[in-house]
Design a protein around this motif. Structure first.
Motif, PDB file in Angstrom:
ATOM      1  N   ILE A 185      16.600  36.709   3.228  1.00 36.11           N
ATOM      2  CA  ILE A 185      17.252  36.363   4.464  1.00 36.11           C
ATOM      3  C   ILE A 185      17.661  37.406   5.413  1.00 36.11           C
ATOM      4  O   ILE A 185      18.259  38.522   4.887  1.00 36.11           O
ATOM      5  CB  ILE A 185      18.476  35.676   4.203  1.00 36.11           C
ATOM      6  CG1 ILE A 185      18.528  34.594   3.318  1.00 36.11           C
ATOM      7  CG2 ILE A 185      19.208  35.305   5.525  1.00 36.11           C
ATOM      8  CD1 ILE A 185      19.559  33.696   2.683  1.00 36.11           C
ATOM      9  N   ASP A 217      18.885  38.538   8.113  1.00 34.60           N
ATOM     10  CA  ASP A 217      20.254  38.989   8.694  1.00 34.60           C
ATOM     11  C   ASP A 217      21.328  39.250   7.576  1.00 34.60           C
ATOM     12  O   ASP A 217      22.283  40.068   7.986  1.00 34.60           O
ATOM     13  CB  ASP A 217      20.854  37.599   9.345  1.00 34.60           C
ATOM     14  CG  ASP A 217      20.003  37.128  10.786  1.00 34.60           C
ATOM     15  OD1 ASP A 217      19.629  37.786  11.554  1.00 34.60           O
ATOM     16  OD2 ASP A 217      20.055  36.168  10.844  1.00 34.60           O
ATOM     17  N   TRP A 230      33.384  32.844   1.321  1.00 36.59           N
ATOM     18  CA  TRP A 230      32.811  34.259   1.469  1.00 36.59           C
ATOM     19  C   TRP A 230      31.352  33.952   2.198  1.00 36.59           C
ATOM     20  O   TRP A 230      31.073  34.922   3.078  1.00 36.59           O
ATOM     21  CB  TRP A 230      32.392  34.496   0.019  1.00 36.59           C
ATOM     22  CG  TRP A 230      32.067  36.065   0.135  1.00 36.59           C
ATOM     23  CD1 TRP A 230      32.486  37.238   0.191  1.00 36.59           C
ATOM     24  CD2 TRP A 230      30.470  36.308  -0.156  1.00 36.59           C
ATOM     25  NE1 TRP A 230      31.598  37.968   0.115  1.00 36.59           N
ATOM     26  CE2 TRP A 230      30.563  38.008  -0.094  1.00 36.59           C
ATOM     27  CE3 TRP A 230      29.577  35.545  -0.277  1.00 36.59           C
ATOM     28  CZ2 TRP A 230      29.170  38.392  -0.284  1.00 36.59           C
ATOM     29  CZ3 TRP A 230      28.089  36.200  -0.713  1.00 36.59           C
ATOM     30  CH2 TRP A 230      28.189  37.389  -0.463  1.00 36.59           C
ATOM     31  N   LEU A 231      30.459  33.019   1.901  1.00 38.87           N
ATOM     32  CA  LEU A 231      29.312  32.850   2.320  1.00 38.87           C
ATOM     33  C   LEU A 231      29.372  32.709   4.107  1.00 38.87           C
ATOM     34  O   LEU A 231      28.684  33.243   4.800  1.00 38.87           O
ATOM     35  CB  LEU A 231      28.466  31.565   1.940  1.00 38.87           C
ATOM     36  CG  LEU A 231      27.945  31.675   0.554  1.00 38.87           C
ATOM     37  CD1 LEU A 231      27.343  30.544  -0.070  1.00 38.87           C
ATOM     38  CD2 LEU A 231      26.900  32.759   0.402  1.00 38.87           C
ATOM     39  N   VAL A 268      30.335  35.861   5.504  1.00 37.51           N
ATOM     40  CA  VAL A 268      29.294  36.749   5.594  1.00 37.51           C
ATOM     41  C   VAL A 268      28.206  36.450   6.741  1.00 37.51           C
ATOM     42  O   VAL A 268      27.942  37.171   7.574  1.00 37.51           O
ATOM     43  CB  VAL A 268      28.746  36.740   4.240  1.00 37.51           C
ATOM     44  CG1 VAL A 268      26.863  37.544   4.616  1.00 37.51           C
ATOM     45  CG2 VAL A 268      29.278  37.701   3.317  1.00 37.51           C
ATOM     46  N   ASN A 269      28.005  35.156   6.848  1.00 40.43           N
ATOM     47  CA  ASN A 269      27.014  34.710   7.777  1.00 40.43           C
ATOM     48  C   ASN A 269      27.605  35.021   9.182  1.00 40.43           C
ATOM     49  O   ASN A 269      26.787  35.384  10.153  1.00 40.43           O
ATOM     50  CB  ASN A 269      26.687  33.241   7.545  1.00 40.43           C
ATOM     51  CG  ASN A 269      25.823  32.977   6.520  1.00 40.43           C
ATOM     52  OD1 ASN A 269      24.639  33.669   6.236  1.00 40.43           O
ATOM     53  ND2 ASN A 269      25.843  31.892   5.636  1.00 40.43           N
ATOM     54  N   ARG A 298      27.251  38.697  10.033  1.00 38.24           N
ATOM     55  CA  ARG A 298      26.002  39.423  10.092  1.00 38.24           C
ATOM     56  C   ARG A 298      25.162  38.574  11.211  1.00 38.24           C
ATOM     57  O   ARG A 298      24.059  39.182  11.640  1.00 38.24           O
ATOM     58  CB  ARG A 298      25.159  39.146   9.074  1.00 38.24           C
ATOM     59  CG  ARG A 298      25.550  39.875   7.674  1.00 38.24           C
ATOM     60  CD  ARG A 298      25.574  41.224   7.993  1.00 38.24           C
ATOM     61  NE  ARG A 298      25.887  41.961   6.602  1.00 38.24           N
ATOM     62  CZ  ARG A 298      26.145  43.252   6.500  1.00 38.24           C
ATOM     63  NH1 ARG A 298      25.919  43.920   7.467  1.00 38.24           N
ATOM     64  NH2 ARG A 298      26.494  43.783   5.406  1.00 38.24           N
ATOM     65  N   ARG A 299      25.788  37.759  11.946  1.00 38.29           N
ATOM     66  CA  ARG A 299      24.872  37.064  13.115  1.00 38.29           C
ATOM     67  C   ARG A 299      25.811  37.175  14.355  1.00 38.29           C
ATOM     68  O   ARG A 299      26.489  36.386  15.008  1.00 38.29           O
ATOM     69  CB  ARG A 299      24.712  35.576  12.988  1.00 38.29           C
ATOM     70  CG  ARG A 299      23.694  35.449  12.034  1.00 38.29           C
ATOM     71  CD  ARG A 299      23.173  34.073  11.440  1.00 38.29           C
ATOM     72  NE  ARG A 299      22.334  33.850  10.608  1.00 38.29           N
ATOM     73  CZ  ARG A 299      22.515  34.021   9.212  1.00 38.29           C
ATOM     74  NH1 ARG A 299      23.502  33.889   8.904  1.00 38.29           N
ATOM     75  NH2 ARG A 299      21.534  33.762   8.321  1.00 38.29           N
ATOM     76  N   GLU A 339      15.868  30.592   6.159  1.00 41.95           N
ATOM     77  CA  GLU A 339      16.912  30.907   5.446  1.00 41.95           C
ATOM     78  C   GLU A 339      17.335  29.631   4.425  1.00 41.95           C
ATOM     79  O   GLU A 339      17.631  29.572   3.346  1.00 41.95           O
ATOM     80  CB  GLU A 339      18.265  31.370   6.238  1.00 41.95           C
ATOM     81  CG  GLU A 339      19.505  31.449   5.336  1.00 41.95           C
ATOM     82  CD  GLU A 339      20.749  31.720   6.040  1.00 41.95           C
ATOM     83  OE1 GLU A 339      20.575  31.868   7.362  1.00 41.95           O
ATOM     84  OE2 GLU A 339      21.887  31.536   5.747  1.00 41.95           O
ATOM     85  N   LEU A 371      28.087  24.398   4.404  1.00 40.96           N
ATOM     86  CA  LEU A 371      28.047  25.989   4.721  1.00 40.96           C
ATOM     87  C   LEU A 371      28.142  25.901   6.363  1.00 40.96           C
ATOM     88  O   LEU A 371      29.000  26.702   7.117  1.00 40.96           O
ATOM     89  CB  LEU A 371      26.863  26.662   4.344  1.00 40.96           C
ATOM     90  CG  LEU A 371      26.871  28.054   4.319  1.00 40.96           C
ATOM     91  CD1 LEU A 371      28.060  28.836   3.978  1.00 40.96           C
ATOM     92  CD2 LEU A 371      25.588  28.683   4.166  1.00 40.96           C
TER      93      LEU A 371
END
Lengths: 231, 187
Positions: free
Chosen positions: A99, A101, B7-8, B11-12, B15-16, B85, B102
């Motif tokens: 992934i 990112d 958490w996921l 994080v996403n 990071r974006r 992804e 998610l």
């Protein structure tokens, strides 16, 4: 625990001519038992990847059947097959599938974090594994800054993080230097000793961990089956 | 499971950054304009405020329409760019419902906090008279706290719903495909 492939075939429509079809895999039968190692080797386009993806439950055969316990792949719905992959399968793809990112550390954890496992234990296991694979310095880097070999090592770490019962690895050492390849194969041998089944697709007959089943594949058919010793 | 999902999501979001900031900003604008439009309806009801009211409605509903459209567009682009992804997550056993959940978590975090901060800022500006709108300061003092929370909640809900609905529709289209098709990047 065994995954049984019975006369498995996969047929694709040709991308060139829609009317013609390609038999990527034709009538292959084999068993994969936990605690065993299997290497399937052959030239490019011989059907290794297609077979590996079918055995790991990512795609379904066109004919024949793959069975795990009472689970028949072709008759099983997406939900159950996904659960099966999540619970039992580790997969190292041939091309880079990270992934873009997320950092290396997050890439190793993310696909494993959807259920049943505590995030804290996953993080701890990921740190240990990245250290073991000499990737601790790359943990916070993004995938596009990694070399081909480093990407492959990260994908291996992601696949074995939860120590799956069946590990399917497509060309796992193809871009690695000798030391890294040895490290990876030693790790695979350790997994095998701990009871995992290791299934590798490779260009060459790669034997490791003793008593490896070696299958030669050509044009989607098994042409030879031997048993190899230590690497 | 819940902790993992949080958490996921975080994080996403982290990071974006670009998409996260844009979605946050659009949710902020949607909530601000809807909140102010509702307050206008509530507070500028006297006959001598007709012109004010019409002016506010024109401005606020224009901002609302543009920001809602932008929120939908950014959400659509962001979801579409993440097909590979999703293929990776599906390969490793994530269910379609896991990925959907998610996306809902991420949308909720971004839009809820974006909209909430928009409303709180508007309230702060009105109460400190930094944003002076005739009748608003006096009027808002007469509105009960529950009513204000209701008007604010409506604005937050709409922002979250727009984002969740758009990403849900796109995810439905994307996740219908099998893993191999997802990998090839076909919608």
């Amino acid at each position: 625990m065994t995954i049984k492939a019975q006369s498995v075939s996969k047929r694709y429509r040709s991308p060139v001519s829609k009317a013609s079809v390609i038999d990527a895999v034709a009538g292959i039968s084999l068993d994969i038992n936990v605690g065993s190692s299997t290497v399937i080797y052959g030239p490019t386009g011989s059907g290794k990847t297609t077979l590996l993806r079918m055995l790991s439950g990512i795609s379904k055969p066109t004919s024949g059947e793959i069975i795990f316990h009472t689970l028949h792949y072709t008759e099983t719905g997406d939900r159950k097959l996904s659960s099966f992959r999540e619970r039992y399968i580790g997969y190292v793809p041939q091309r880079s599938m990270l992934i873009k990112d997320l950092s290396v550390f997050e890439n190793v954890i993310s696909p494993n974090a959807f259920r049943q496992r505590h995030i804290r234990s996953l993080k701890s296991a990921a740190r240990t594994l990245l250290e073991r694979l000499n990737l601790e310095d790359t943990a916070q880097r993004k995938p596009d800054t990694l070399s081909g070999g480093e990407s492959r090592m990260v994908m291996i770490a992601r696949a074995i993080l939860t120590r799956p019962a069946f590990l399917f690895a497509d060309e796992p050492v193809s871009e690695l230097d000798d030391d890294s390849a040895k490290l990876v194969l030693d790790l695979f041998s350790e997994l095998k000793r701990d009871g995992s089944a290791i299934f590798i697709a490779s260009h060459e007959p790669l034997a490791f961990g003793g008593n490896t089943d070696l299958y030669a594949i050509k044009n989607g058919r098994i042409t030879e089956h031997t048993r190899g010793g230590h690497r | 499971m819940l902790l993992n999902m949080i958490w996921l999501s975080l994080v996403n979001i982290k990071r974006r950054t670009l998409f996260s900031v844009l979605l946050f900003a659009m949710a902020f604008l949607v909530a601000c304009s809807l909140f102010l439009a509702n307050l206008t309806h509530k507070l500028l009801s006297l006959p001598d405020t007709v012109e004010f009211r019409q002016f506010f409605y024109t401005v606020l509903y224009s901002v609302l329409a543009v920001s809602a459209l932008m929120l939908s567009a950014i959400s659509a682009v962001s979801t579409n760019l993440r097909r590979e992804e999703y293929a990776i997550l599906r390969t490793f056993g994530a269910q379609r419902s896991d990925i959907f959940l998610l996306a809902v978590f991420e949308s909720f975090f971004l839009c809820f906090f974006g909209a909430l901060s928009g409303i709180l800022l508007v309230m702060l500006l009105i109460l400190t008279k930094a944003l002076y709108i005739p009748y608003f300061f006096e009027g808002i003092m007469r509105v009960s706290l529950y009513r204000l929370i209701g008007i604010g909640g409506q604005a937050v809900l709409l922002s979250v719903l727009i984002e969740v609905a758009v990403s849900a529709v796109l995810l439905f289209l994307i996740l219908r495909k099998d893993i191999l098709e997802l990998e090839r990047g076909r919608l």
